[in-house]
Design a protein around this motif. Structure first.
Motif, mmCIF file in Angstrom:
data_model
loop_
_atom_site.group_PDB
_atom_site.id
_atom_site.type_symbol
_atom_site.label_atom_id
_atom_site.label_comp_id
_atom_site.label_asym_id
_atom_site.label_seq_id
_atom_site.Cartn_x
_atom_site.Cartn_y
_atom_site.Cartn_z
ATOM 1 N N VAL A 1 76.736 -25.447 41.956
ATOM 2 C CA VAL A 1 78.042 -25.935 42.457
ATOM 3 C C VAL A 1 79.081 -25.060 43.037
ATOM 4 O O VAL A 1 79.819 -25.336 44.046
ATOM 5 C CB VAL A 1 78.755 -26.545 40.974
ATOM 6 C CG1 VAL A 1 80.441 -26.774 41.335
ATOM 7 C CG2 VAL A 1 78.110 -27.598 40.404
ATOM 8 N N LEU A 2 78.998 -23.619 42.719
ATOM 9 C CA LEU A 2 79.844 -22.759 42.916
ATOM 10 C C LEU A 2 79.170 -21.766 44.114
ATOM 11 O O LEU A 2 79.999 -20.989 44.768
ATOM 12 C CB LEU A 2 80.100 -21.664 42.169
ATOM 13 C CG LEU A 2 81.143 -22.565 40.836
ATOM 14 C CD1 LEU A 2 81.343 -21.480 39.713
ATOM 15 C CD2 LEU A 2 82.449 -23.151 41.314
ATOM 16 N N SER A 3 77.894 -22.069 44.422
ATOM 17 C CA SER A 3 77.490 -21.350 45.663
ATOM 18 C C SER A 3 78.002 -21.266 47.101
ATOM 19 O O SER A 3 78.056 -20.420 47.869
ATOM 20 C CB SER A 3 75.977 -21.577 45.740
ATOM 21 O OG SER A 3 75.640 -22.974 46.019
ATOM 22 N N THR A 4 78.789 -22.643 47.106
ATOM 23 C CA THR A 4 79.650 -22.551 48.515
ATOM 24 C C THR A 4 80.908 -22.822 48.152
ATOM 25 O O THR A 4 81.177 -23.746 47.367
ATOM 26 C CB THR A 4 79.158 -24.017 49.363
ATOM 27 O OG1 THR A 4 77.571 -23.859 49.465
ATOM 28 C CG2 THR A 4 79.778 -24.050 50.238
ATOM 29 N N PRO A 5 81.848 -22.037 48.462
ATOM 30 C CA PRO A 5 83.180 -22.129 47.954
ATOM 31 C C PRO A 5 83.831 -23.430 48.282
ATOM 32 O O PRO A 5 83.487 -24.015 49.386
ATOM 33 C CB PRO A 5 83.860 -20.916 48.721
ATOM 34 C CG PRO A 5 82.787 -20.140 49.286
ATOM 35 C CD PRO A 5 81.647 -20.947 49.502
ATOM 36 N N ALA A 6 84.694 -23.686 47.513
ATOM 37 C CA ALA A 6 85.419 -25.087 47.796
ATOM 38 C C ALA A 6 86.199 -24.753 48.990
ATOM 39 O O ALA A 6 86.873 -23.609 49.232
ATOM 40 C CB ALA A 6 86.139 -25.580 46.491
ATOM 41 N N ALA A 7 86.402 -25.775 49.691
ATOM 42 C CA ALA A 7 87.505 -25.863 50.618
ATOM 43 C C ALA A 7 88.878 -25.541 50.466
ATOM 44 O O ALA A 7 89.360 -26.192 49.275
ATOM 45 C CB ALA A 7 87.591 -27.285 51.550
#
Length: 132
Positions: free
Chosen positions: A4-10
């Motif tokens: 879930v956190l491997s790609t930072p949220a926009a």
């Protein structure tokens, strides 16, 4: 590592724009049913599935317009002042997206009803059938 956190949220403003953009081209079964129940008629519903599927059951009041046949001639009876809500069978079909693309190319304002007739029926909403 978190999937879930491997790609930072926009950033919040980017995410807000994204979700508002989605809502500008999508609606859902619940919202359509709510508006129909409340007599809201500022949109027209178009079933873009094949004729047999439409005849077997469709959203009450839906206009049948099979997506491969969408053209200036076949849309002549649609009210250009109203939003068009298109749907097909389910989330697994892209007929609604194909129909929406054709309708928007003809100048119509369009939203896709997420879930299609499958989710319409799952929510227990009534369907109309064409008599043979």
């Amino acid at each position: 590592m978190s999937m879930v956190l491997s790609t930072p949220a926009a950033p919040a403003e980017n995410a807000r724009y994204h979700f508002l953009s989605k809502l500008s081209v999508e609606t859902d079964v619940s919202d359509v049913w709510n508006d129909l129940q409340n007599g809201i008629t500022d949109f027209q519903i178009v079933d873009v599935r094949g004729e047999n599927a439409y005849n077997d059951g469709h959203v009450p009041g839906a206009i049948h317009l099979y997506h491969p046949h969408i053209s200036p001639e076949s849309t002549a009876t649609l009210d250009r002042s109203k939003l068009v809500v298109v749907y097909c069978w389910s989330p697994a079909c892209n007929g609604a997206a194909k129909g929406a693309a054709k309708l928007t190319s003809l100048g119509f304002q369009v939203k896709e009803m997420l879930g299609g007739i499958e989710y319409w029926m799952r929510e227990g909403n009534p369907i109309e059938r064409c008599s043979e």
